[in-house]
Motif scaffolding. Structure first.
Motif, PDB file in Angstrom:
ATOM      1  N   GLU A 182      -7.313   0.942   1.701  1.00  0.00           N
ATOM      2  CA  GLU A 182      -7.425   0.572   0.299  1.00  0.00           C
ATOM      3  C   GLU A 182      -8.812   0.980  -0.151  1.00  0.00           C
ATOM      4  O   GLU A 182      -9.810   0.433   0.337  1.00  0.00           O
ATOM      5  CB  GLU A 182      -7.225  -0.928   0.105  1.00  0.00           C
ATOM      6  N   LEU A 211      -4.611   3.999  -0.606  1.00  0.00           N
ATOM      7  CA  LEU A 211      -4.249   3.329  -1.854  1.00  0.00           C
ATOM      8  C   LEU A 211      -5.448   3.402  -2.792  1.00  0.00           C
ATOM      9  O   LEU A 211      -6.510   2.868  -2.498  1.00  0.00           O
ATOM     10  CB  LEU A 211      -3.875   1.869  -1.595  1.00  0.00           C
ATOM     11  N   SER A 217      -2.103   4.252  -5.877  1.00  0.00           N
ATOM     12  CA  SER A 217      -1.676   2.894  -6.205  1.00  0.00           C
ATOM     13  C   SER A 217      -2.852   2.138  -6.766  1.00  0.00           C
ATOM     14  O   SER A 217      -3.985   2.382  -6.372  1.00  0.00           O
ATOM     15  CB  SER A 217      -1.156   2.173  -4.957  1.00  0.00           C
TER      16      SER A 217
END
Length: 860
Positions: free
Chosen positions: A808, A831, A851
């Motif tokens: 992330e 992400l 994302s």
């Protein structure tokens, strides 16, 4: 069939040695000394930088050991089937993997010997999850012993071991020389008479104080050897806060080291916290003629154990040093050379252990303080430890005499685990019985609250063993047994009869305590002013048969001897164990017919246990009234309380039972994931006892049950989730892996992650998370949440285990070329909410998923 115990010995050394060598890296010349100790975990080949094998190869090594052992049995003589052999292999592999966690150094391991080293390795690997039978367990133990024997032999042959062992021997010799120097300094020229008597006196101290007596227990062993029973606790310095409360000032220190930094210590501890055991341990250690115990301040000293309840007599003078031994009834007192005790104290060699200021009448304590002051001034330079319950004397009671105040801390999880296991070994009980109790303590909030000191832990152990592995089936019986021990039997067996001016009968103590408890509950208070407590006692006195005793006298006796009350600060009083407050308050609530008042507080968490325990005390019609009212509230909370209350009520009319069970069916198991969160929020730990177990659920229902426990989020919920770790449903496995951040990291990893049959995505946010996964031998799918340092990832992730990595990235990714450090990596997901410019920086073969944020669902 072949004897299983012989199989380990049948595996030839020529076969075992090459396998053992693969577990360790090659060593270099020299003693291998660094600024920190060299531990075995630094030598294994599946951790650190020098990796010759992968963690998966440890499984192959274990499999080969099992295969060779079974092959040595001969065709048709194999003692276990294929499934059992696979379970033995898994257990042995996990145990050998502990070489990467074990904290002892190589020379220390050799000193343990193969049997104790095997136990050290196996201590962190519970066998229950592997389902081994008796024969499988024996095979595992023999193979582990064989492997341990060859591991230790291999360690002694390392070039660094010889050099290091010489260094260690030099250090041991230096410590011995230092101990001799200290001994010579503290032992002036003695007459043969003094020296001979000291030797006999030391033997007497070891014999008299070398065992620990357990008071007030109906079952189990009543005495342990002290070296087995002694548990190192912590002491901390009390500090007055602005509001008058006392809070611990860290860091803490080991209780047995309290005299290392201060010559004079006043140690406070609640009933059963281990004060007397500490006194015994210090006495035996000081009297022992062993000088490598790591406590040089005790070397060459002479202990005097002075229990206050024995040496303080009505209208009698307190003893002078020459009378110490006679005052405590020592059989060797008559052999004491004239002036010996004074000569010991003049030479500053004494360790004076004054135990139990709280066990003498209040009107004698001022005299005891003067006695202590005069002795300290007359014989300076000796070591003094004075103990008391917290409320017996005011704070800084001995400060003017130069004593430093410390408090004994309550037992933590590690101390409780150690105590329970030692208790069962000393009692000759099966190890599985102790592990069963520990599981109950960890998963049951009321037991967890009780297990805070050695006395209460000992009570739980004895009750659990007496009932063949089960605690009383209802909490009411458990608390009744505990109250009987605390309020009646313990002081009677210790020969304390009205030591503080008044003796309160068991029933009288219960009556007074439950009045105090119910007042606190009704007023939503955790503590009361001392004047409020005195008022409650005063109003109760006319109905009690106490021969004219006053409220102050009765209150003091109740405070000091019950073991349930304490004064956390000057002028305030509360219950040491909240669970006893709830039990006693519920008892009085039923007596006073306050049933509707209880139900009206069903929505308040603090009243949950009070309501359940009231149902345990209630008569059948009273219990049915409460159950119907709880169900009639129409709330998840009321319904769950009623369902839990069915187990507490002794008798319930079938129609009422059906109505309660029908209400429960609408909430358990919850119909949706949203409902799971609502049920968890409404029920807390209460709902765990109502949820079905893994053997009763499958598919979606099992996942919903796991999600409910996840939202509860307590330690009890963690132990509940551990029951699902081998569940076959993939969604359950994903949820268990994703639940890690909600709980204690290390505990969850050891009890759940380490046992999952497949390694689904696990989220990490700190380097501590990475360290924990590394201790498991690595992880297959890691989800890195938040900012990260590339160096941390490449250093702490086990390269060979990593197959899937999710990142992330809240900030731009500065290239991903470092991913080549992980040869087993198959997919990478990043992400991010960045634009396509980032994609051009990603190396070929790396998958990027744009994302905005981390999904709330576990990543598969």
């Amino acid at each position: 069939m072949v004897d299983v115990t012989a199989l380990g010995a049948r595996v030839a050394s020529s076969a075992v040695v090459p396998l053992v060598k693969r577990l360790f890296v090659r060593d270099g010349p020299g003693a291998g000394l660094v600024d920190r100790p060299v531990r075995i975990s630094a030598l294994v080949s599946f951790r650190g930088e020098k990796r010759d094998v992968t963690p998966k190869d440890v499984d192959k090594i274990a499999a080969e050991l099992v295969r060779r052992a079974l092959a040595s049995a001969g065709p048709g003589e194999e003692p276990v089937d294929a499934a059992e052999a696979a379970a033995v292999k898994d257990a042995l592999a996990r145990t050998l993997a502990r070489l990467g966690e074990i904290t002892v150094e190589d020379y220390e391991a050799v000193g343990l010997g193969p049997e104790r080293f095997a136990r050290e390795l196996g201590a962190g690997v519970p066998l229950a999850p592997y389902g081994l039978g008796e024969v499988g367990t024996l095979l595992y133990e023999r193979l582990l012993h064989t492997a341990s024997l060859h591991i230790l032999n291999f360690l002694t042959q390392r070039s660094t071991y010889v050099a290091r062992q010489q260094t260690v021997q030099t250090q041991q010799l230096a410590r011995l020389v230092q101990a001799v120097d200290v001994l010579l300094e503290r032992l002036p020229s003695q007459s043969a008479e003094d020296a001979g008597f000291e030797e006999r006196y030391a033997d007497h101290v070891a014999a008299r104080h070398g065992t620990l007596t357990i008071y007030g227990l109906d079952a189990g062993t009543r005495e342990w050897p002290l070296d087995t029973a002694y548990l190192s606790l912590e002491a901390t310095r009390p500090q007055a806060a602005r509001d008058g409360r006392r809070s611990p000032e860290y860091p803490t220190l080991a209780a047995e080291q309290v005299l290392a930094g201060h010559d004079q210590v006043f140690l406070r501890g609640v009933a059963g916290s281990g004060k007397t055991t500490l006194v015994q341990w210090l006495a035996v250690t000081a009297a022992g003629r062993v000088y490598d115990h790591g406590m040089p301040h005790l070397i060459g000293r002479v202990p005097f154990v002075l229990p206050m309840r024995r040496i303080v007599r009505p209208d009698a003078e307190l003893p002078l040093p020459g009378d110490f031994l006679r005052a405590v009834g020592a059989p060797v007192a008559g052999e004491q050379p004239p002036g010996w005790a004074e000569r010991v104290l003049r030479a500053r060699r004494g360790v004076l252990l004054v135990d139990g200021i709280d066990e003498i009448a209040d009107d004698r304590r001022a005299a005891v303080r003067r006695w202590l002051r005069e002795l300290v001034r007359a014989f300076p330079g000796n070591l003094w430890l004075v103990t008391s319950r917290p409320s017996a004397v005011p704070q800084d009671w001995l400060a003017a005499e130069g004593f430093h105040e410390l408090d004994l801390a309550r037992m933590g999880r590690t101390e409780v685990d150690t105590f329970v296991r030692r208790w069962h070994r000393a009692a000759g009980a099966e190890e599985s019985v102790g592990e069963s109790l520990l599981a109950s303590v960890r998963s049951t909030s009321e037991l967890n609250e009780l297990a805070t000191n050695p006395l209460m832990c000992g009570m739980l152990c004895a009750l659990h063993r007496d009932r063949r592995g089960f605690l009383p089936q209802d909490r009411r019986s458990l608390y009744e047994a505990a109250l009987t021990m605390l309020l009646e039997r313990r002081d009677r067996e210790r020969e304390l009869h009205g030591s503080d001016g008044v003796r309160l009968a068991y029933a009288t103590q219960v009556q007074l305590l439950q009045k105090l408890a119910w007042w606190l509950i009704r007023n939503s208070r955790h503590e009361m002013d001392r004047d409020e407590a005195l008022g409650i006692v005063n109003r109760a006195l006319p109905a009690l048969n106490l021969d004219g005793a006053g409220d102050e006298e009765v209150y003091r006796a109740l405070l000091l001897r019950s073991g349930l009350l304490r004064e956390p600060a000057e002028g305030r009083v509360d219950f040491l164990h909240r669970t006893f407050q709830d039990y006693l308050g519920a008892r009085l609530a039923v007596q006073e017919m306050d049933l509707d008042l209880l139900v009206n507080h069903a929505g308040t968490d603090q009243w949950e246990d009070v309501i359940l325990l009231a149902l345990a005390h209630a008569r059948p019609k009273e219990a049915e009234h409460m159950l119907l009212r709880l169900t009639g509230l129409g709330t998840p909370r009321g319904t769950l309380l009623a369902a839990a209350g069915l187990r507490y009520a002794a008798e319930v009319e079938p129609g009422v039972r059906r109505r309660v069970e029908a209400g429960l069916a609408t909430h358990v198991p919850p119909p949706t994931f949203e409902a799971a969160e609502e049920v968890a929020r409404a029920g807390g730990d209460l709902v765990l006892g109502l949820l079905p177990g893994p053997e009763e659920t499958d598919g979606q229902d099992a996942a919903l049950v796991v999600m409910t426990a996840f939202h509860v989020g307590s330690e009890a919920a963690l132990h509940f989730l551990a029951r699902f770790r081998e569940h076959s449903d993939a969604d359950v496995q994903r949820l268990l892996a994703a639940s890690w951040p909600k709980f204690d990291r290390d505990q969850y990893a050891q009890e759940i992650l380490a046992h999952l049959p497949e390694q689904w995505a696990v989220e990490v946010a700190t380097t501590d998370d990475l360290h924990t996964l590394r201790s498991l031998g690595g992880w297959r799918h890691i989800f890195v949440s938040g900012a990260y340092r590339v160096d941390d990832l490449t250093e702490l992730i086990v390269p060979e285990r990593l197959a899937h990595l999710t990142l992330e990235a809240p900030h731009p990714v500065e290239g991903l070329a470092w991913l080549t450090a992980f040869p087993g990596l198959r997919t990478v997901s990043v992400l991010t909410d960045l634009d396509e410019a980032v994609i051009r920086q990603v190396p070929d073969g790396v998958e990027l998923h744009p994302s905005a944020s981390l999904s709330s669902q576990p990543q598969g």
